[in-house]
Design a protein around this motif. Structure first.
Motif, PDB file in Angstrom:
ATOM      1  N   ILE A 150       0.855  -1.190   0.000  1.00 10.65           N
ATOM      2  CA  ILE A 150       0.000   0.000   0.000  1.00 10.65           C
ATOM      3  C   ILE A 150       0.892   1.241   0.000  1.00 10.65           C
ATOM      4  O   ILE A 150       1.693   1.432   0.924  1.00 10.65           O
ATOM      5  CB  ILE A 150      -0.907   0.017   1.253  1.00 10.65           C
ATOM      6  CG1 ILE A 150      -1.781  -1.241   1.287  1.00 10.65           C
ATOM      7  CG2 ILE A 150      -1.775   1.278   1.282  1.00 10.65           C
ATOM      8  CD1 ILE A 150      -2.425  -1.515   2.627  1.00 10.65           C
TER       9      ILE A 150
ATOM     10  N   LYS B  23      -2.461   5.457   2.748  1.00 12.41           N
ATOM     11  CA  LYS B  23      -2.713   4.790   4.027  1.00 12.41           C
ATOM     12  C   LYS B  23      -3.770   5.478   4.884  1.00 12.41           C
ATOM     13  O   LYS B  23      -4.546   4.822   5.568  1.00 12.41           O
ATOM     14  CB  LYS B  23      -1.404   4.629   4.804  1.00 12.41           C
ATOM     15  CG  LYS B  23      -0.452   3.635   4.132  1.00 12.41           C
ATOM     16  CD  LYS B  23       0.839   3.429   4.919  1.00 12.41           C
ATOM     17  CE  LYS B  23       1.717   2.387   4.248  1.00 12.41           C
ATOM     18  NZ  LYS B  23       2.971   2.140   4.970  1.00 12.41           N
TER      19      LYS B  23
ATOM     20  N   LEU C 120      -7.433   4.552   3.600  1.00 14.23           N
ATOM     21  CA  LEU C 120      -7.616   3.163   3.201  1.00 14.23           C
ATOM     22  C   LEU C 120      -8.960   2.581   3.637  1.00 14.23           C
ATOM     23  O   LEU C 120      -9.534   1.743   2.941  1.00 14.23           O
ATOM     24  CB  LEU C 120      -6.475   2.302   3.759  1.00 14.23           C
ATOM     25  CG  LEU C 120      -6.276   0.946   3.089  1.00 14.23           C
ATOM     26  CD1 LEU C 120      -5.894   1.121   1.627  1.00 14.23           C
ATOM     27  CD2 LEU C 120      -5.224   0.131   3.820  1.00 14.23           C
TER      28      LEU C 120
ATOM     29  N   ALA D 228      -6.423   2.047  -3.451  1.00 13.96           N
ATOM     30  CA  ALA D 228      -5.052   2.546  -3.553  1.00 13.96           C
ATOM     31  C   ALA D 228      -4.666   2.782  -5.015  1.00 13.96           C
ATOM     32  O   ALA D 228      -5.219   2.179  -5.941  1.00 13.96           O
ATOM     33  CB  ALA D 228      -4.085   1.546  -2.904  1.00 13.96           C
TER      34      ALA D 228
ATOM     35  N   THR E 191       1.920  -6.701   2.732  1.00 14.74           N
ATOM     36  CA  THR E 191       1.126  -6.022   3.762  1.00 14.74           C
ATOM     37  C   THR E 191       0.789  -6.999   4.883  1.00 14.74           C
ATOM     38  O   THR E 191       0.542  -8.179   4.630  1.00 14.74           O
ATOM     39  CB  THR E 191      -0.177  -5.465   3.154  1.00 14.74           C
ATOM     40  OG1 THR E 191       0.141  -4.554   2.097  1.00 14.74           O
ATOM     41  CG2 THR E 191      -1.012  -4.746   4.199  1.00 14.74           C
TER      42      THR E 191
END
Length: 200
Positions: free
Chosen positions: A136, A141, A144, A151, A188
């Protein structure tokens, strides 16, 4: 090939309708929180198998879970075992984990590993989902968990932008927390902590 496209489109539409229905219920104040005892180890194991069939045929989803019943603790019967299960809302929990696991599959390279770890103590359950996907970007962020936000690096990967907003909603209804760490191109990790419901 056409059949695969039809199946993929059908899954996408079904997920969209399910997401919209849940968000509509939440906006109308009709989304209920109904905690009940859940065998988390079995629940998560079965969910992983379902994700593998629906989304993850080309990925390795590794479910990691330590023994949840204390060593040496003897459970005499099913009703006694149920008493020791933590109370959560299984329907909301399914939304949380399905969205996070399907995202991990969707945004990760074929044949990559996804790690799903469950840990519990007397107060809460901790769910950790780690992938080796696209990651990401730092500029995305903050937004999100907003509805319809996606994204910048998703490219042509299909999605509604609703999944993580639904995850956040379901975590909040449990009084839990969700955190994530990510590096672009390296993957992630999402961590969800949900306190066990206690009758007041």
């Amino acid at each position: 090939e056409y059949l695969q496209h039809v199946k993929s489109a059908s899954k996408h539409m079904a997920q969209l309708l399910d997401d919209m229905r849940l968000l509509s219920s939440a906006e109308a104040g009709k989304l209920e929180f109904n905690p009940a005892p859940v065998d988390l180890q079995k629940f998560c194991s079965e969910l992983v198998e379902s994700i593998k069939i629906s989304y993850g045929k080309n990925h390795r989803i590794n479910f990691i879970c330590p023994e949840l019943v204390a060593p040496g603790k003897k459970i005499e019967n099913e009703s006694e075992e149920t008493q020791h299960w933590p109370a959560l809302d299984a329907k909301l929990l399914r939304h949380i984990l399905t969205n996070l696991l399907s995202n991990a599959v969707k945004y990760s390279p074929i044949d990559s590993n996804i790690y799903f770890e469950l840990n519990c103590d007397n107060e809460e359950a901790k769910f950790q989902i780690k992938d080796a996907g696209i990651g990401i970007p730092i500029e995305d962020k903050e937004q999100l968990f907003e509805s319809y936000y996606r994204a910048q690096n998703v490219g042509k990967i299909p999605g509604t932008g609703l999944g993580l907003s639904i995850v956040k909603l379901c975590v909040d209804l449990h009084g839990g927390k969700i955190e994530f760490s990510s590096d672009t191109g390296l993957g992630t990790t999402f961590v969800v902590k949900i306190p066990f419901y206690k009758q007041r």
